[in-house]
Write an enzyme that holds these catalytic residues in place. Structure first.
Site, PDB file in Angstrom:
ATOM      1  N   ARG A 169       0.681  -1.068  -0.028  1.00 30.05           N
ATOM      2  CA  ARG A 169      -0.063   0.105   0.110  1.00 30.05           C
ATOM      3  C   ARG A 169       0.999   1.309   0.054  1.00 30.05           C
ATOM      4  O   ARG A 169       0.818   1.938   0.933  1.00 30.05           O
ATOM      5  CB  ARG A 169      -0.997  -0.010   1.409  1.00 30.05           C
ATOM      6  N   ASP A 255      -1.631   1.541  11.551  1.00 27.34           N
ATOM      7  CA  ASP A 255      -1.971   1.073  10.563  1.00 27.34           C
ATOM      8  C   ASP A 255      -1.363   2.130   9.433  1.00 27.34           C
ATOM      9  O   ASP A 255      -1.476   3.143   9.440  1.00 27.34           O
ATOM     10  CB  ASP A 255      -3.250   0.774  10.310  1.00 27.34           C
ATOM     11  N   ASP A 362      -2.233  -7.349  18.748  1.00 22.89           N
ATOM     12  CA  ASP A 362      -2.351  -5.799  19.525  1.00 22.89           C
ATOM     13  C   ASP A 362      -3.337  -6.150  20.660  1.00 22.89           C
ATOM     14  O   ASP A 362      -3.044  -5.565  21.671  1.00 22.89           O
ATOM     15  CB  ASP A 362      -3.272  -4.966  18.369  1.00 22.89           C
ATOM     16  N   HIS A 386     -10.567   4.193   9.465  1.00 20.93           N
ATOM     17  CA  HIS A 386     -10.111   2.980   9.145  1.00 20.93           C
ATOM     18  C   HIS A 386     -10.992   2.268   8.481  1.00 20.93           C
ATOM     19  O   HIS A 386     -12.208   2.582   8.410  1.00 20.93           O
ATOM     20  CB  HIS A 386      -9.700   2.106  10.324  1.00 20.93           C
TER      21      HIS A 386
END
Length: 608
Positions: A169, A255, A362, A386
């Site tokens: 990405r 992220d 996490d 998100h």
């Protein structure tokens, strides 16, 4: 009229912006007003205009600051410029746990200068927030550089190392790092940005990468490594942040695919610096498709029942931030790593994350920190956007890692009662089988087998398992997403209501028996993504189910032989799980120090 001189030596806690940097974000998340022209850092009020910062990003989370810090008061400052004859009225207000509003102060200003108002943090223990409202009378008024300040030094005057993990990405990664690096106030607090690239489409080849390097200089640590999943990417960044010889910093994990509001990151670092004891500080998740909706205001876990989506008391799921005010303080159990600050003390105490590859790394880390005395606060006025979870189909390769890793986490951190855990797994995988999701059931059974095999299954960090799981799924036609145009339009049958929780197991057994006895409805039906429940799909011989991504469909068809084979294997594995739970728990708990050690991660990173 009142216009005290601003105190430039105070510590910045948060800024009040009047609009997003991104046009697609609803301005009312920042400020709500009439006859107002709102820019990012400036608002122009026409004569008679009113503006309120009683909004998601406009509020100051007073209840959290009173509960977790020693600040007794904060100061609101803003620069103003009134046209001839105009008056600016600034009113500070506060709410309590029930949302009732009380005035704190009213000040009026003319001319140009800096308005200064004090807000005591003394009546918010159970809940409530503070904000300010503006009014212009007699002409137009410009307001800018609004900020909340503390007349005190932080408890821990410490910079932060930002860790971003990315996989193919590059555009998203450049945008996220750029949001941090391009904010001057935030960038001052950043010691380093560790960008861990595990993909084949390299971020360094993106046209925007050179600009990041120019902004950050030697503070940008760009790393390439083999794909070790999210846990491997984040662990590499944490490992680098805490390497010998580096300055002691807190670590902020983020992220790559978020839309980042840099102000949220600044607020997280401020809160962490002033917390009387080191604690994890997280941002909320806002949905990318519905940018005003909050995924969950805070989360906790129920590892005894393999659940991580539990709303703690006073938490809410899926609320609209334009309508819902978060006045009740919520005690979070953990914060997911779309954005979460971890204090250095916690990393030193508990080590690095588990080598899970993806999913639960996490959550497990937050639970481990909590057990070591480092709680989590999810700030209600700090959020990042998100990708929506409800637009991701759970029937994919990651289900293997989700099931395996939740079992490991439960063994490490819960009582791990064999009877309860086995029953929970039997119900979960049984629902996949009855729902005609044989490919998903197969990899979930593999997850259970691997958990039973013990800690050695984490030896390679998940790389080989990813390829194995993808190959396994290819053997099942129900895992394939097809264009809807390939399938004739079958009839749509409305979904019945969900069975009451106390009857779910009974209905599951009934559906399985009906399938085995051939008592399913013949032919093929169409089912929307949100109706594709096991109790509905399991009534039919075949179903064309819309994928949750809304990009295609899957065809699920009953297979008696496969259903029976998977059912028998599930029963055998659950019996083994129930019988050997104590030994499994002991083995996994004993393995944690080695699995989370720097030496084990160095081996996985192939670091010399």
């Amino acid at each position: 009229m009142s216009d005290r001189q601003p105190n430039r030596t105070k510590t910045l806690l948060q800024r009040t912006f009047f609009a997003s940097e991104t046009p697609r974000i609803e301005p009312a998340l920042y400020a709500d007003g009439t006859a107002v022209r709102a820019e990012r850092d400036r608002a122009v009020l026409s004569d008679g205009a009113r503006l309120s910062t009683d909004t998601y990003f406009g509020r100051f989370a007073a209840t959290y600051w009173q509960r977790y810090t020693d600040l007794a008061a904060v100061t609101v400052e803003l620069d103003y410029d009134c046209s001839d004859g105009a008056t600016l009225t600034v009113q500070t207000r506060a709410s309590d746990i029930s949302g009732r509003v009380r005035p704190l102060s009213v000040e009026r200003f003319t001319g140009a200068g800096t308005a200064v108002m004090d807000v005591r943090i003394d009546r918010f223990l159970d809940g409530g927030a503070a904000w300010f409202d503006l009014a212009a009378d007699g002409g137009s008024v410009s307001v800018s550089a609004a900020r909340w300040l503390a007349d005190a030094a932080p408890v821990r005057d410490r910079r932060v190392s930002v860790v971003i993990c990315t996989f193919n990405r590059p555009d998203d990664a450049v945008a996220t790092v750029g949001a941090v690096a391009g904010d001057a106030d935030l960038a001052e607090r950043v010691e380093a940005v560790h960008l861990v690239d595990q993909g084949t489409a390299r971020v360094s080849d993106n046209p925007g990468f050179a600009g990041l390097a120019d902004l950050l200089g030697d503070r940008l640590n760009y790393l390439n490594q083999a794909n070790l999943g999210g846990s491997g990417g984040f662990s590499r960044g944490i490992y680098e942040s805490t390497a010998q010889g580096r300055p002691v910093t807190d670590v902020l994990v983020m992220d790559d695919d978020i839309l980042c509001e840099p102000e949220s990151i600044l607020r997280m670092t401020s809160f962490a610096q002033f917390a009387r004891k080191p604690m994890l500080v997280g941002a909320q998740m806002l949905l990318l498709s519905e940018t005003t909706r909050i995924h969950m205001t805070a989360e906790t876990d129920d590892l005894a029942h393999l659940d991580c989506t539990v709303p703690p008391p006073n938490a809410r799921r899926g609320v609209d931030a334009l309508e819902f005010r978060q006045d009740k303080r919520v005690i979070a159990g953990y914060n997911a790593w779309w954005s979460c600050l971890i204090p250095r003390e916690a990393i030193d105490a508990v080590g690095l994350p588990m080598p899970y590859f993806i999913k639960w790394d996490d959550i497990e880390y937050g639970v481990r920190c909590r057990g070591a005395g480092f709680p989590t606060a999810t700030l209600p006025n700090a959020g990042v956007w998100h990708a929506d979870f409800h637009l991701k189909d759970i029937d994919d390769w990651s289900s293997y890692f989700g099931q395996r890793n939740v079992l490991i986490s439960s063994a490490i951190h819960s009582a791990f009662d064999g009877k309860t855990i086995a029953a929970t797994m039997a119900k979960h995988i049984g629902e996949s089988i009855v729902g005609l999701k044989y490919g998903q059931a197969a990899i979930e059974l593999e997850a259970l087998r691997d958990f039973l095999a013990g800690p050695y299954v984490l030896a390679d960090g998940g790389r080989a398992k990813l390829a194995e799981i993808n190959a396994m799924r290819r053997d099942f036609d129900d895992t394939r997403v097809r264009p809807a145009s390939e399938i004739a339009d079958p009839p749509v049958i409305p979904s019945p209501p969900a069975p009451a929780p106390k009857w779910e197991r009974g209905v599951l057994v009934k559906r399985a028996a009906q399938q085995i006895l051939g008592r399913t409805a013949p032919g093929q039906i169409a089912v929307g993504a949100f109706d594709a429940t096991w109790w509905h799909v399991g009534r039919f011989a075949s179903a064309v189910v819309t994928d949750a991504s809304q990009t295609g469909v899957r065809v699920r068809t009953y297979d008696r032989a496969l259903s029976l084979a998977q059912g028998r294997e599930l029963a055998a594995l659950c019996w083994e799980l129930r019988k050997h739970a104590p030994e499994l728990q002991r083995a996994w708990r004993e393995a944690v120090p080695q699995l989370t050690s720097r030496e084990n991660w160095e081996r996985l990173f192939a670091v010399d």
